[in-house]
Design a protein around this motif. Structure first.
Motif, PDB file in Angstrom:
ATOM      1  N   UNK A 129       0.860  -1.191   0.000  1.00 35.63           N
ATOM      2  CA  UNK A 129       0.000   0.000   0.000  1.00 35.63           C
ATOM      3  C   UNK A 129       0.895   1.239   0.000  1.00 35.63           C
ATOM      4  N   UNK A 130       1.523   1.489  -1.145  1.00 34.55           N
ATOM      5  CA  UNK A 130       2.541   2.532  -1.215  1.00 34.55           C
ATOM      6  C   UNK A 130       1.955   3.946  -1.163  1.00 34.55           C
ATOM      7  N   UNK A 179      -0.522   4.901   0.812  1.00 32.15           N
ATOM      8  CA  UNK A 179      -0.663   5.188   2.249  1.00 32.15           C
ATOM      9  C   UNK A 179       0.699   5.374   2.896  1.00 32.15           C
ATOM     10  N   UNK A 180       1.671   4.559   2.476  1.00 33.57           N
ATOM     11  CA  UNK A 180       3.024   4.694   3.009  1.00 33.57           C
ATOM     12  C   UNK A 180       3.597   6.055   2.654  1.00 33.57           C
ATOM     13  N   UNK A 181       3.402   6.481   1.405  1.00 33.86           N
ATOM     14  CA  UNK A 181       3.931   7.773   0.962  1.00 33.86           C
ATOM     15  C   UNK A 181       3.258   8.928   1.695  1.00 33.86           C
ATOM     16  N   UNK A 182       1.959   8.788   1.954  1.00 38.98           N
ATOM     17  CA  UNK A 182       1.236   9.842   2.681  1.00 38.98           C
ATOM     18  C   UNK A 182       1.843  10.045   4.074  1.00 38.98           C
ATOM     19  N   UNK A 183       2.087   8.925   4.790  1.00 43.37           N
ATOM     20  CA  UNK A 183       2.701   9.035   6.111  1.00 43.37           C
ATOM     21  C   UNK A 183       4.138   9.537   6.008  1.00 43.37           C
ATOM     22  N   UNK A 184       4.842   9.076   4.980  1.00 42.47           N
ATOM     23  CA  UNK A 184       6.225   9.510   4.777  1.00 42.47           C
ATOM     24  C   UNK A 184       6.297  11.031   4.624  1.00 42.47           C
ATOM     25  N   UNK A 185       5.345  11.593   3.904  1.00 45.83           N
ATOM     26  CA  UNK A 185       5.330  13.050   3.705  1.00 45.83           C
ATOM     27  C   UNK A 185       4.931  13.797   4.974  1.00 45.83           C
ATOM     28  N   UNK A 186       4.196  13.111   5.881  1.00 45.72           N
ATOM     29  CA  UNK A 186       3.717  13.762   7.100  1.00 45.72           C
ATOM     30  C   UNK A 186       4.680  13.634   8.279  1.00 45.72           C
ATOM     31  N   UNK A 187       5.573  12.656   8.245  1.00 47.53           N
ATOM     32  CA  UNK A 187       6.433  12.394   9.398  1.00 47.53           C
ATOM     33  C   UNK A 187       7.285  13.634   9.718  1.00 47.53           C
ATOM     34  N   UNK A 188       7.315  14.055  10.992  1.00 47.52           N
ATOM     35  CA  UNK A 188       8.046  15.281  11.360  1.00 47.52           C
ATOM     36  C   UNK A 188       9.542  15.202  11.062  1.00 47.52           C
ATOM     37  N   UNK A 189      10.130  14.031  11.275  1.00 49.77           N
ATOM     38  CA  UNK A 189      11.545  13.832  10.963  1.00 49.77           C
ATOM     39  C   UNK A 189      11.737  12.420  10.433  1.00 49.77           C
ATOM     40  N   UNK A 190      12.796  12.240   9.636  1.00 49.42           N
ATOM     41  CA  UNK A 190      13.050  10.934   9.043  1.00 49.42           C
ATOM     42  C   UNK A 190      14.458  10.483   9.382  1.00 49.42           C
ATOM     43  N   UNK A 191      14.644   9.170   9.419  1.00 46.13           N
ATOM     44  CA  UNK A 191      15.986   8.618   9.531  1.00 46.13           C
ATOM     45  C   UNK A 191      16.172   7.609   8.404  1.00 46.13           C
ATOM     46  N   UNK A 192      17.293   6.935   8.400  1.00 48.21           N
ATOM     47  CA  UNK A 192      17.579   6.003   7.306  1.00 48.21           C
ATOM     48  C   UNK A 192      16.559   4.869   7.248  1.00 48.21           C
ATOM     49  N   UNK A 248      10.539   2.906   2.503  1.00 51.90           N
ATOM     50  CA  UNK A 248       9.932   3.354   1.250  1.00 51.90           C
ATOM     51  C   UNK A 248      10.630   2.733   0.039  1.00 51.90           C
ATOM     52  N   UNK A 249      11.953   2.742   0.047  1.00 53.04           N
ATOM     53  CA  UNK A 249      12.711   2.186  -1.086  1.00 53.04           C
ATOM     54  C   UNK A 249      12.421   0.699  -1.242  1.00 53.04           C
TER      55      UNK A 249
END
Length: 547
Positions: A225-226, A228-241, A247-248
Motif C-alpha cells: 500500500x505505497x 498510504x506509506x507515501x502519505x505518512x512519509x510526507x507527514x512524518x516530522x523527521x526521518x531517519x535512514x 519506502x525504497x
C-alpha cells in the motif's frame, strides 16, 4: 536456594577509566587481558566488569572472545551475567543469550530486572515462541511483570512473535503512558498484516516517536500500500535512514523500481546517508531492471559509503554479483567474486549461476570444481547453477553425473528447479523422448515452466507429436498464455502443416486468448526468464528498515 548477587546492573553506572577508553581494538584488548592474567585474573572485580563490558558490548566482533574469557571467571556477578546476555542477544548468534540464562538458573543465580529484557529480545530475534513464553513465566515467578522495562519487552515479544491477545492484555493503563509499548503493539498488528488495527493504535497514540512512524510506514510498504506509506512519509516530522529504507524497499517489492531509484536520489539530496539495507534494496531493483549503468552507479555509491574500504560485507558483495550477472556483465560479477574475502555458499551460488546463464558454462563448471576444493558444502541452489551450466554447454553425461551426486552423495532432494534444468538440458540436446521419460519418473508434478521449456525444445527440433503432448499439459494448467499457442502454431507452420497451425489459432480464438501485438519468441529471452525463475529466491535480510 537462589543466591542473589548484588552489583549495579545498568550500562552507564559510572565513568569509565581511561585505560578502557583507550581500548579500541582487539590487539589492545588482548594486551589488557594478558596483564590481568599476570596480576591475578579474578582478583579485581571492577576490572573484570569493565573487561566483560568492553569485550561483549563495545568492541565489534569480540563477543566470542568474551564468552571464552567469561568461562574462566570464578564468580561473575549479576552485572557480568547481564552484560554477556545482552551482548549475545544483540549478536548474530542470540541462542547464546538463552544458554547463558539457563546456566544462571543451573547455578541458582537470581536474575534482576535487567536480565529478562535481554533474554526476551533474544527469543524474539530467534522467533522462539515457547521459550519466550516460558521466560514470561519466570518473570511472573520472580515478580518483575510490573517493572516498566520488563513489561515493555514482554509486550514487544508477544506482539512480534507470541500472542497479540497476551500483548494487548499487558497493554494496560500504566503501559499506555509509555510510547514504547504503543509502538511495539502497533508493530505486532502491522507485522501480521492487520493494518486497520495498527493504524487505529497509531492514531490513538498520545505521543508518537520516530519508531511509531517507521512502524506504520513499513507496515503499509510491506503490504504494497505505497500510497498510504507515501502519505505518512510526507507527514512524518523527521526521518531517519529506516524511514527511507522502508519506502525504497516497498517500491522494490511492488516492482516500482524507477520510483525506488528516485527515492534514493531524493534521500541523497536531503543529506541522509544510506546504509547497507538501502544498497541491498537498490541492487535488487537494478537486477530486476537489468540496467547495468544504474547498477555501476550504485556500486560506486557503495564504495563511497564505505569511504573507499573495499572490504564490504559478504551480503553486499553477493548482491553485487547477482546484480552484475542479471544485468549481463559476467566479467564484473567475477571481479567482485574474486575480491570477496569471506566467501559463503551464496557467493559461490551467485557466480556459478550467473556465469551459466550468461553463456560462460565452462567457467561456471570450473568454479564449481574450485568450490569442491573448499570446505563450503554445496546446496540445492548450487546444483541449479551447475545443471544449468551443463545444459548450456551441452554436457548431458556430466549433467546426469552431477544430478546423481546431488541426490546420492549430498543427500539433496531434487526440486522442480533441478528437474527443470534437466529437462532443459535434454531438450537442448534433442533428447526429447528422454526428457519426457524423466518427467514421467519425477516424484513431483511438472509445472508450467517445465512443460513450456519442453514445448520450446520440440519447436527447435521439429517434433510435432511430442509438442502436442507438451501443449496439452500446458493447456490443462493454464489457457490464457498466448505464447503457448504461438509456439505450437509456429511449429506446425515451419513444417508446412497449415491445417494444424490453423487449428491451434482457432483454439486460441475460441479460448478468448489474444496475442500481444509485436510479440516474438526469442530463445535468449526464454533463457533470461528461466534464469529469474531458477534463481528468484533471494537471501532474507533481517535488518532495520528491510521489508
Amino acid at each position: 536456594m537462589i543466591r542473589k548477587r548484588t552489583s549495579a546492573s545498568g550500562p552507564n553506572r559510572h565513568k569509565r577509566p581511561i585505560i578502557w577508553q583507550k581500548c579500541t581494538n582487539f590487539r589492545s584488548l588482548k594486551q589488557i587481558h594478558a596483564s590481568m592474567v599476570v596480576n591475578g585474573f579474578n582478583s579485581n572485580l571492577r576490572f573484570l566488569q569493565e573487561f566483560i563490558f568492553t569485550t561483549a558490548m563495545e568492541l565489534k566482533g569480540t563477543i566470542d572472545y568474551a564468552h571464552q574469557v567469561f568461562a574462566h571467571i570464578t564468580e561473575p556477578d549479576i552485572f557480568m551475567w547481564n552484560t554477556m546476555i545482552r551482548g549475545s542477544a544483540q549478536s548474530s548468534n542470540p541462542i547464546k543469550a538463552i544458554v547463558l540464562y539457563s546456566q544462571m538458573e543451573d547455578k541458582y543465580i537470581q536474575p534482576d530486572n535487567f536480565t529478562f529484557p535481554f533474554v526476551l529480545k533474544a527469543c524474539a530475534k530467534l522467533f522462539w515462541v515457547k521459550t519466550g513464553t516460558a521466560i514470561h513465566g519466570r518473570v511472573v515467578k520472580f515478580g518483575f511483570e510490573s517493572n516498566t522495562s520488563v513489561r515493555n519487552t514482554l509486550i514487544f515479544f508477544h506482539a512480534n512473535c507470541g500472542d497479540l491477545k497476551v500483548a494487548s492484555a499487558l497493554f494496560d493503563d500504566s503501559a499506555k503512558k509509555d510510547v514504547v509499548p504503543w509502538s511495539a503493539l502497533t508493530a505486532g498488528y502491522a507485522k501480521r498484516g492487520d493494518l486497520s488495527v495498527a493504524r487505529k493504535l497509531f492514531d490513538e497514540m498520545p505521543v508518537r516517536d520516530l519508531v511509531s512512524w517507521n512502524v506504520m510506514i513499513t507496515g503499509y510498504a510491506k503490504q504494497g500500500e505505497m500510497e498510504s506509506a507515501r502519505q505518512l512519509f510526507d507527514e512524518v516530522p523527521e526521518r531517519d535512514v529506516v524511514t527511507w529504507n522502508a519506502m525504497i524497499a516497498g517500491y522494490v517489492l511492488c516492482g516500482s523500481h524507477e520510483q525506488a531509484l528516485e527515492m534514493f536520489e531524493e534521500m541523497r539530496k536531503v543529506g541522509e546517508h544510506p546504509d547497507e539495507v538501502t544498497m541491498l534494496s537498490l541492487l535488487s531493483a537494478c537486477a530486476d531492471l537489468g540496467d547495468l549503468d544504474i547498477g555501476v552507479r550504485i556500486h560506486t555509491n557503495i564504495l563511497e559509503m564505505c569511504s573507499g574500504d573495499l572490504n564490504l560485507s559478504t551480503l553486499l558483495e553477493n548482491a553485487l554479483i547477482d546484480m552484475y550477472a542479471k544485468c549481463g556483465s559476467a566479467g564484473k560479477a567475477l571481479e567482485v567474486f574474486r575480491v570477496i574475502r569471506d566467501k559463503d555458499v551464496t557467493s559461490w551460488n551467485s557466480i556459478i549461476g550467473g556465469l551459466a546463464f550468461n553463456g560462460h558454462a565452462e567457467e561456471a563448471l570450473d568454479l564449481f570444481r574450485e568450490m569442491q576444493r573448499t570446505n563450503i558444502r554445496p546446496n540445492g541452489i548450487t546444483f541449479v547453477g551447475v545443471l544449468a551450466a551443463c545444459s548450456h554447454a551441452g554436457k548431458v553425461d556430466e549433467g546426469y553425473r552431477h544430478f546423481q551426486v546431488m541426490t546420492s552423495k549430498c543427500r539433496i532432494e531434487p526440486s522442480i528447479r533441478h528437474y527443470g534444468c534437466m529437462v532443459d538440458m535434454l531438450g537442448r540436446a534433442g533428447l526429447l523422448k528422454e526428457a519426457f521419460d524423466l518427467i514421467d519418473s519425477m516424484k513431483i508434478e511438472a509445472n508450467a515452466i517445465v512443460w513450456r521449456t519442453l514445448l520450446g525444445a520440440c519447436r527447435v527440433h521439429g517434433n510435432v507429436e511430442l509438442a502436442k503432448r507438451a501443449n496439452e499439459q500446458l493447456l490443462r494448467m493454464r489457457k490464457d498464455q498466448s505464447g503457448d499457442y504461438v509456439l505450437l502454431s509456429n511449429l506446425y507452420a515451419s513444417r508446412g502443416e497449415w491445417d494444424g497451425a490453423e487449428k491451434v489459432r482457432k483454439l486460441m480464438d475460441d479460448s478468448g486468448v489474444k496475442k500481444n501485438p509485436g510479440y516474438s519468441l526469442v530463445e535468449a529471452d526464454d533463457d533470461r526468464a528461466l534464469m529469474h525463475y531458477l534463481f528468484e529466491s533471494k537471501p532474507e535480510v533481517k535488518s532495520r528498515g528491510q521489508i
